[in-house]
Scaffold this motif. Structure first.
Motif, PDB file in Angstrom:
ATOM      1  N   ALA A 225       3.188   4.788  11.849  1.00  0.00           N
ATOM      2  CA  ALA A 225       2.727   6.042  11.240  1.00  0.00           C
ATOM      3  C   ALA A 225       2.646   5.906   9.719  1.00  0.00           C
ATOM      4  CB  ALA A 225       3.654   7.192  11.628  1.00  0.00           C
ATOM      5  N   LEU A 226       3.652   5.282   9.113  1.00  0.00           N
ATOM      6  CA  LEU A 226       3.673   5.179   7.642  1.00  0.00           C
ATOM      7  C   LEU A 226       2.495   4.377   7.096  1.00  0.00           C
ATOM      8  CD1 LEU A 226       7.487   4.636   6.985  1.00  0.00           C
ATOM      9  CD2 LEU A 226       6.098   6.578   6.199  1.00  0.00           C
ATOM     10  N   VAL A 227       2.125   3.311   7.801  1.00  0.00           N
ATOM     11  CA  VAL A 227       1.071   2.436   7.260  1.00  0.00           C
ATOM     12  C   VAL A 227      -0.296   3.118   7.304  1.00  0.00           C
ATOM     13  CG1 VAL A 227       0.393   1.155   9.327  1.00  0.00           C
ATOM     14  CG2 VAL A 227       0.407  -0.001   7.099  1.00  0.00           C
ATOM     15  N   GLY A 228      -0.390   4.225   8.012  1.00  0.00           N
ATOM     16  CA  GLY A 228      -1.609   5.035   7.995  1.00  0.00           C
ATOM     17  C   GLY A 228      -1.942   5.569   6.610  1.00  0.00           C
ATOM     18  N   ALA A 229      -0.981   5.500   5.678  1.00  0.00           N
ATOM     19  CA  ALA A 229      -1.252   5.828   4.266  1.00  0.00           C
ATOM     20  C   ALA A 229      -2.339   4.933   3.698  1.00  0.00           C
ATOM     21  CB  ALA A 229       0.020   5.696   3.434  1.00  0.00           C
ATOM     22  N   HIS A 230      -2.580   3.797   4.338  1.00  0.00           N
ATOM     23  CA  HIS A 230      -3.661   2.915   3.888  1.00  0.00           C
ATOM     24  C   HIS A 230      -5.044   3.457   4.252  1.00  0.00           C
ATOM     25  CE1 HIS A 230      -1.049  -0.932   3.164  1.00  0.00           C
ATOM     26  NE2 HIS A 230      -0.865   0.011   2.263  1.00  0.00           N
ATOM     27  N   ALA A 231      -5.141   4.745   4.545  1.00  0.00           N
ATOM     28  CA  ALA A 231      -6.442   5.421   4.495  1.00  0.00           C
ATOM     29  C   ALA A 231      -6.786   5.718   3.038  1.00  0.00           C
ATOM     30  CB  ALA A 231      -6.392   6.710   5.287  1.00  0.00           C
ATOM     31  N   LEU A 232      -5.761   5.808   2.208  1.00  0.00           N
ATOM     32  CA  LEU A 232      -5.929   6.238   0.816  1.00  0.00           C
ATOM     33  C   LEU A 232      -5.963   5.058  -0.144  1.00  0.00           C
ATOM     34  CD1 LEU A 232      -3.464   9.251   0.446  1.00  0.00           C
ATOM     35  CD2 LEU A 232      -5.970   9.334   0.581  1.00  0.00           C
ATOM     36  N   GLY A 233      -6.793   5.185  -1.170  1.00  0.00           N
ATOM     37  CA  GLY A 233      -6.744   4.263  -2.290  1.00  0.00           C
ATOM     38  C   GLY A 233      -7.400   2.934  -2.007  1.00  0.00           C
ATOM     39  N   ARG A 234      -6.994   1.979  -2.800  1.00  0.00           N
ATOM     40  CA  ARG A 234      -7.631   0.673  -2.744  1.00  0.00           C
ATOM     41  C   ARG A 234      -6.690  -0.400  -3.273  1.00  0.00           C
ATOM     42  NH1 ARG A 234     -12.263  -0.427  -5.151  1.00  0.00           N
ATOM     43  NH2 ARG A 234     -13.267   1.591  -4.829  1.00  0.00           N
ATOM     44  N   CYS A 235      -7.096  -1.642  -3.060  1.00  0.00           N
ATOM     45  CA  CYS A 235      -6.404  -2.777  -3.669  1.00  0.00           C
ATOM     46  C   CYS A 235      -7.141  -3.162  -4.946  1.00  0.00           C
ATOM     47  CB  CYS A 235      -6.387  -3.956  -2.706  1.00  0.00           C
ATOM     48  SG  CYS A 235      -5.451  -3.617  -1.205  1.00  0.00           S
ATOM     49  N   HIS A 236      -6.351  -3.623  -5.922  1.00  0.00           N
ATOM     50  CA  HIS A 236      -6.873  -3.972  -7.246  1.00  0.00           C
ATOM     51  C   HIS A 236      -6.551  -5.435  -7.538  1.00  0.00           C
ATOM     52  CE1 HIS A 236      -5.842   0.351  -7.244  1.00  0.00           C
ATOM     53  NE2 HIS A 236      -6.797   0.530  -8.137  1.00  0.00           N
ATOM     54  N   THR A 237      -7.564  -6.205  -7.917  1.00  0.00           N
ATOM     55  CA  THR A 237      -7.312  -7.637  -8.179  1.00  0.00           C
ATOM     56  C   THR A 237      -6.306  -7.844  -9.319  1.00  0.00           C
ATOM     57  OG1 THR A 237      -9.296  -7.614  -9.544  1.00  0.00           O
ATOM     58  CG2 THR A 237      -9.523  -8.484  -7.303  1.00  0.00           C
ATOM     59  N   ASP A 238      -6.263  -6.896 -10.264  1.00  0.00           N
ATOM     60  CA  ASP A 238      -5.330  -7.073 -11.386  1.00  0.00           C
ATOM     61  C   ASP A 238      -3.942  -6.503 -11.090  1.00  0.00           C
ATOM     62  OD1 ASP A 238      -6.314  -4.486 -11.351  1.00  0.00           O
ATOM     63  OD2 ASP A 238      -6.346  -4.287 -13.538  1.00  0.00           O
ATOM     64  N   ARG A 239      -3.721  -6.010  -9.874  1.00  0.00           N
ATOM     65  CA  ARG A 239      -2.374  -5.523  -9.498  1.00  0.00           C
ATOM     66  C   ARG A 239      -1.805  -6.444  -8.416  1.00  0.00           C
ATOM     67  NH1 ARG A 239      -3.573   1.066  -9.595  1.00  0.00           N
ATOM     68  NH2 ARG A 239      -4.549   1.024 -11.660  1.00  0.00           N
ATOM     69  N   SER A 240      -2.324  -6.333  -7.195  1.00  0.00           N
ATOM     70  CA  SER A 240      -1.815  -7.145  -6.087  1.00  0.00           C
ATOM     71  C   SER A 240      -2.578  -8.448  -5.922  1.00  0.00           C
ATOM     72  CB  SER A 240      -1.928  -6.352  -4.792  1.00  0.00           C
ATOM     73  OG  SER A 240      -3.287  -6.041  -4.537  1.00  0.00           O
ATOM     74  N   GLY A 241      -3.784  -8.518  -6.502  1.00  0.00           N
ATOM     75  CA  GLY A 241      -4.646  -9.676  -6.271  1.00  0.00           C
ATOM     76  C   GLY A 241      -5.669  -9.429  -5.170  1.00  0.00           C
ATOM     77  N   TYR A 242      -5.396  -8.449  -4.296  1.00  0.00           N
ATOM     78  CA  TYR A 242      -6.340  -8.105  -3.219  1.00  0.00           C
ATOM     79  C   TYR A 242      -7.413  -7.175  -3.791  1.00  0.00           C
ATOM     80  CZ  TYR A 242      -2.684 -10.036  -0.236  1.00  0.00           C
ATOM     81  OH  TYR A 242      -1.756 -10.867   0.347  1.00  0.00           O
ATOM     82  N   ASP A 243      -8.472  -6.980  -2.975  1.00  0.00           N
ATOM     83  CA  ASP A 243      -9.611  -6.242  -3.516  1.00  0.00           C
ATOM     84  C   ASP A 243     -10.230  -5.284  -2.505  1.00  0.00           C
ATOM     85  OD1 ASP A 243     -11.654  -5.588  -5.382  1.00  0.00           O
ATOM     86  OD2 ASP A 243     -13.014  -7.015  -4.411  1.00  0.00           O
ATOM     87  N   GLY A 244     -10.431  -4.038  -2.942  1.00  0.00           N
ATOM     88  CA  GLY A 244     -11.268  -3.104  -2.190  1.00  0.00           C
ATOM     89  C   GLY A 244     -10.522  -1.994  -1.477  1.00  0.00           C
ATOM     90  N   PRO A 245     -11.264  -0.983  -1.033  1.00  0.00           N
ATOM     91  CA  PRO A 245     -10.695   0.146  -0.292  1.00  0.00           C
ATOM     92  C   PRO A 245     -10.693  -0.146   1.215  1.00  0.00           C
ATOM     93  CG  PRO A 245     -13.013   0.574  -0.697  1.00  0.00           C
ATOM     94  CD  PRO A 245     -12.724  -0.804  -1.257  1.00  0.00           C
ATOM     95  N   TRP A 246      -9.915   0.642   1.960  1.00  0.00           N
ATOM     96  CA  TRP A 246      -9.819   0.461   3.407  1.00  0.00           C
ATOM     97  C   TRP A 246     -10.956   1.183   4.152  1.00  0.00           C
ATOM     98  CZ3 TRP A 246      -5.409   0.522   0.373  1.00  0.00           C
ATOM     99  CH2 TRP A 246      -4.470  -0.488   0.589  1.00  0.00           C
ATOM    100  N   ASN A 247     -11.561   2.178   3.465  1.00  0.00           N
ATOM    101  CA  ASN A 247     -12.635   2.935   4.130  1.00  0.00           C
ATOM    102  C   ASN A 247     -13.463   3.647   3.066  1.00  0.00           C
ATOM    103  OD1 ASN A 247     -11.678   5.845   3.752  1.00  0.00           O
ATOM    104  ND2 ASN A 247      -9.884   4.888   4.668  1.00  0.00           N
TER     105      ASN A 247
END
Ligand code: CCH
Length: 285
Positions: free
Chosen positions: A165-187
């Motif tokens: 249930a908690l990981v469903g928060a990954h409907a929101l926001g995005r990954c940033h290359t200058d933060r985590s190194g990953y890139d893009g939104p989930w939807n």
């Protein structure tokens, strides 16, 4: 009177509904990311809380050590200074609120104002100093799979349903290359709290992204949306997947389970004053 003022604990002197409104007023900014600080406020609340260890009873949002180095500089917390900086004027405006209460309340505001469920919340966290920072490595590593995700969340005291249930928060926001190194939104609607994490995970074919960055997945059809390796564990692990299928079918079930698990996350390791009231804040509209 002066006497009463000096004996009243600071947490009782705060207008929390007023703070809620002030945080909500800080969410929108057309020049930031997808137009809202909500996702990064939610991530700040989660990282402030997700350091809890249920065996040693250390970590969690209570002391709000996430604002101090070295914890603020742990790799997992890269970029969260953006959220802390945005919230800082509210600490000046409401000096009696603790940072732990401010940051966790910002997570509640984000979920609710972006269209998610009502999340119960209590005040009374007491800030601690830098010497009490939690050790690095307590938050999940996105490069790993189901075993690691379980190790991390079981340490906090969660079970599989709550984790899913908690990981469903990954409907929101995005990954940033200058933060985590990953890139893009989930939807396609990263500023709306929905069950799209689950529907996108199940409905798309996810293929490794062709780039020189860290290993992540993109949807085969458009290439516009992403999944972390750890997100993919919720599709491949049979016990996680059963919850993913339920939440994809039934947004109400997701909202109810998320609200419970997220309220629990924000309270891990906190000893609330006995008379701390439980709030259910109304959304602005
Ligand atoms: Fe998360 N998350 N998260 N996450 N997360 C990232 C972004 C967000 C993991 C890794 C990452 C939760 C669980 C996990 C949010 C909320 C939650 C990023 C990109 C990584 C990496 C950061 C960046 O580059 O800005 C992993 C791994 C797990 C579990 O295994 C949970 C639980 C929550 C909340 C309940 C939100 C929101 C974001 C978007 C942040 C933004 O700035 O847009």
């Amino acid at each position: 009177s002066k006497q009463q003022d000096s004996t009243t604990p600071s947490w009782k002197k705060v207008d929390y509904a007023g703070v809620y409104k002030d945080i909500a007023a800080l969410l929108e900014d057309e020049n930031y990311d997808d137009g809202s600080y909500g996702p990064v406020f939610l991530r700040l609340a989660w990282h402030a809380s997700g350091t809890y260890d249920c065996k040693s009873h250390t970590g969690g949002s209570s002391g709000c050590t996430i604002r101090h180095a070295p914890e603020s500089e742990h790799d997992a917390n890269a970029g969260l200074e953006v959220a802390r900086r945005r919230l800082e004027p509210l600490k000046k405006k409401h000096p009696n609120i603790s940072y732990g209460d401010l940051y966790t309340l910002a997570g509640v505001v984000a979920v609710q104002e972006l269209g998610g469920p009502t999340v119960k919340w209590r005040p009374g966290r007491v800030d601690k100093q830098a010497v009490e920072c939690t050790p690095d490595g307590r938050l999940p590593d996105a490069a790993q799979g189901a075993d690691h995700v379980r190790d991390i969340f079981y340490r906090m005291g969660f079970g599989d349903q709550e984790i899913a249930a908690l990981v469903g928060a990954h409907a929101l926001g995005r990954c940033h290359t200058d933060r985590s190194g990953y890139d893009g939104p989930w939807n396609a609607s990263p500023t709306a709290f929905t069950n799209f994490f689950y529907t996108e995970l199940l409905d798309n074919t996810w293929v490794p992204k062709k780039w020189t960055g860290p290993m992540q997945f993109v949807d085969k059809q458009s290439g516009a949306f992403m999944m972390l390796p750890a997100d993919m564990a919720f599709k491949t692990d049979p016990r996680f997947r059963a919850y993913v299928e339920r939440y994809a079918r039934d947004q109400d079930a997701f909202f109810a389970d998320f609200a419970n698990a997220f309220a629990k996350l924000l309270e891990l390791g906190v000893s609330f004053p006995e008379d701390a009231p439980l709030y259910r804040f109304k959304t602005l509209d």
